[in-house]
Design a protein around this motif. Structure first.
Motif, short mmCIF file in Angstrom:
data_model
loop_
_atom_site.label_atom_id
_atom_site.label_comp_id
_atom_site.label_asym_id
_atom_site.label_seq_id
_atom_site.Cartn_x
_atom_site.Cartn_y
_atom_site.Cartn_z
N PRO A 61 0.81 -1.23 0.00
CA PRO A 61 0.00 0.00 0.00
C PRO A 61 0.84 1.28 0.00
O PRO A 61 0.47 2.26 -0.63
N ILE A 62 1.99 1.26 0.69
CA ILE A 62 2.84 2.46 0.70
C ILE A 62 3.40 2.71 -0.70
O ILE A 62 3.37 3.84 -1.20
N GLY A 63 3.93 1.68 -1.33
CA GLY A 63 4.49 1.84 -2.67
C GLY A 63 3.45 2.26 -3.69
O GLY A 63 3.69 3.15 -4.52
N TRP A 64 2.28 1.63 -3.64
CA TRP A 64 1.20 1.98 -4.57
C TRP A 64 0.77 3.43 -4.33
O TRP A 64 0.57 4.19 -5.29
N ALA A 65 0.65 3.83 -3.07
CA ALA A 65 0.27 5.22 -2.76
C ALA A 65 1.34 6.19 -3.23
O ALA A 65 1.03 7.27 -3.76
N LEU A 66 2.60 5.83 -3.06
CA LEU A 66 3.70 6.68 -3.51
C LEU A 66 3.65 6.86 -5.03
O LEU A 66 3.78 7.98 -5.54
N ASP A 67 3.42 5.78 -5.76
CA ASP A 67 3.31 5.89 -7.21
C ASP A 67 2.07 6.68 -7.62
O ASP A 67 2.08 7.37 -8.64
N THR A 68 1.02 6.59 -6.83
CA THR A 68 -0.17 7.41 -7.08
C THR A 68 0.16 8.89 -6.88
O THR A 68 -0.26 9.74 -7.67
N VAL A 69 0.93 9.21 -5.84
CA VAL A 69 1.36 10.60 -5.61
C VAL A 69 2.15 11.10 -6.81
O VAL A 69 1.95 12.23 -7.27
N TRP A 70 3.06 10.25 -7.34
CA TRP A 70 3.83 10.68 -8.51
C TRP A 70 2.90 10.95 -9.69
O TRP A 70 3.15 11.88 -10.47
N ALA A 71 1.85 10.17 -9.84
CA ALA A 71 0.89 10.39 -10.93
C ALA A 71 0.11 11.68 -10.71
O ALA A 71 -0.09 12.47 -11.63
N VAL A 72 -0.34 11.91 -9.49
CA VAL A 72 -1.12 13.11 -9.17
C VAL A 72 -0.30 14.37 -9.45
O VAL A 72 -0.81 15.36 -9.98
N PHE A 73 0.99 14.34 -9.10
CA PHE A 73 1.84 15.52 -9.29
C PHE A 73 2.50 15.58 -10.67
O PHE A 73 3.32 16.46 -10.93
N GLY A 74 2.17 14.63 -11.54
CA GLY A 74 2.65 14.68 -12.91
C GLY A 74 4.08 14.20 -13.11
O GLY A 74 4.66 14.40 -14.19
N VAL A 75 4.66 13.57 -12.11
CA VAL A 75 6.01 13.01 -12.26
C VAL A 75 5.95 11.80 -13.17
O VAL A 75 6.83 11.59 -14.01
N LEU A 76 4.91 10.99 -13.00
CA LEU A 76 4.65 9.83 -13.84
C LEU A 76 3.26 9.97 -14.44
O LEU A 76 2.38 10.57 -13.83
N ASP A 77 3.06 9.38 -15.61
CA ASP A 77 1.75 9.40 -16.24
C ASP A 77 1.38 7.99 -16.66
O ASP A 77 2.02 7.40 -17.52
N PHE A 78 0.35 7.47 -16.00
CA PHE A 78 -0.16 6.14 -16.32
C PHE A 78 -1.39 6.31 -17.21
O PHE A 78 -2.53 6.11 -16.78
N ASP A 79 -1.17 6.75 -18.43
CA ASP A 79 -2.25 7.01 -19.41
C ASP A 79 -3.33 7.92 -18.84
O ASP A 79 -4.52 7.70 -19.07
N GLY A 80 -2.93 8.91 -18.08
CA GLY A 80 -3.87 9.88 -17.54
C GLY A 80 -4.68 9.40 -16.35
O GLY A 80 -5.52 10.14 -15.84
N ALA A 81 -4.43 8.19 -15.89
CA ALA A 81 -5.17 7.66 -14.74
C ALA A 81 -4.79 8.45 -13.48
O ALA A 81 -3.63 8.77 -13.28
N PRO A 82 -5.79 8.75 -12.64
CA PRO A 82 -5.49 9.51 -11.42
C PRO A 82 -4.81 8.67 -10.34
O PRO A 82 -4.19 9.21 -9.43
N LEU A 83 -4.92 7.36 -10.44
CA LEU A 83 -4.30 6.44 -9.48
C LEU A 83 -3.31 5.54 -10.19
O LEU A 83 -3.48 5.24 -11.38
N ALA A 84 -2.31 5.09 -9.46
CA ALA A 84 -1.39 4.12 -10.03
C ALA A 84 -2.17 2.85 -10.35
O ALA A 84 -3.06 2.45 -9.59
#
Length: 177
Positions: A61-84
């Protein structure tokens, strides 16, 4: 390198490729789950299994949440998904099941291990981007990932090293009167 350590390292790489290529690129989750179950089955007979399960229950859960934070802040983009995506969770599961096995040398040297993991973390995401599983809009923010992984893995390695040996069998005590 011990046979079990090598098996763990190979199975983690299989899980990484299954998650990134099959899960991330092609959107299929079941091969990621199968690879996760195989990795779990390989560590299950070991004395570390309870530490592995505990670590996975915290790190996923920590890692998934961290990757979600990166997506929210635009560091990573998972096809525009708001969550990892969920395939990311299988990667973190695999990492958790490797800490006490193929990553044990890092666990036992937390500072050096976390420096190495932090330094190479951006390359894992970069590799995923080259395979088409994730987009990286800019390279500079990957430094934040490196720092976050350094801190996270320092804590993970220390936590796991502190618990090394917790599973050792306890001899029953027999009262003698």
């Amino acid at each position: 390198m011990a046979r079990d350590t090598l098996i763990n390292a190979v199975l983690f790489q299989v899980l990484w490729f299954a998650s990134v290529i099959v899960g991330g690129v092609h959107g299929l989750l079941w091969p990621c789950v199968v690879a996760s179950v195989v990795l779990l089955a390989s560590v299950w007979p070991t004395p570390e299994r309870m530490r592995d399960v505990l670590l996975a229950s915290v790190l996923v859960p920590i890692g998934w949440a961290l990757d979600t934070v990166w997506a929210v802040f635009g560091v990573l983009d998972f096809d525009g998904a708001p969550l990892a995506p969920l395939w990311i969770a299988t990667l973190w599961f695999g990492v958790a099941l490797s800490v006490n096995h193929s990553l044990k040398i890092f666990r036992d040297n937390a500072l050096i291990g976390s420096l190495v993991v932090g330094a190479f973390a951006p390359f894992s995401y970069f590799g995923g981007s080259k395979l088409g599983a994730v987009s990286i809009p800019a390279l500079a923010p990957l430094g934040a990932i490196a720092i976050a992984w350094f801190v996270l893995f320092y804590l993970v390695f220390r936590f796991s090293a502190d618990r090394a040996g917790d599973e050792s069998p306890v001899a029953p005590t027999v009262a003698t009167d």
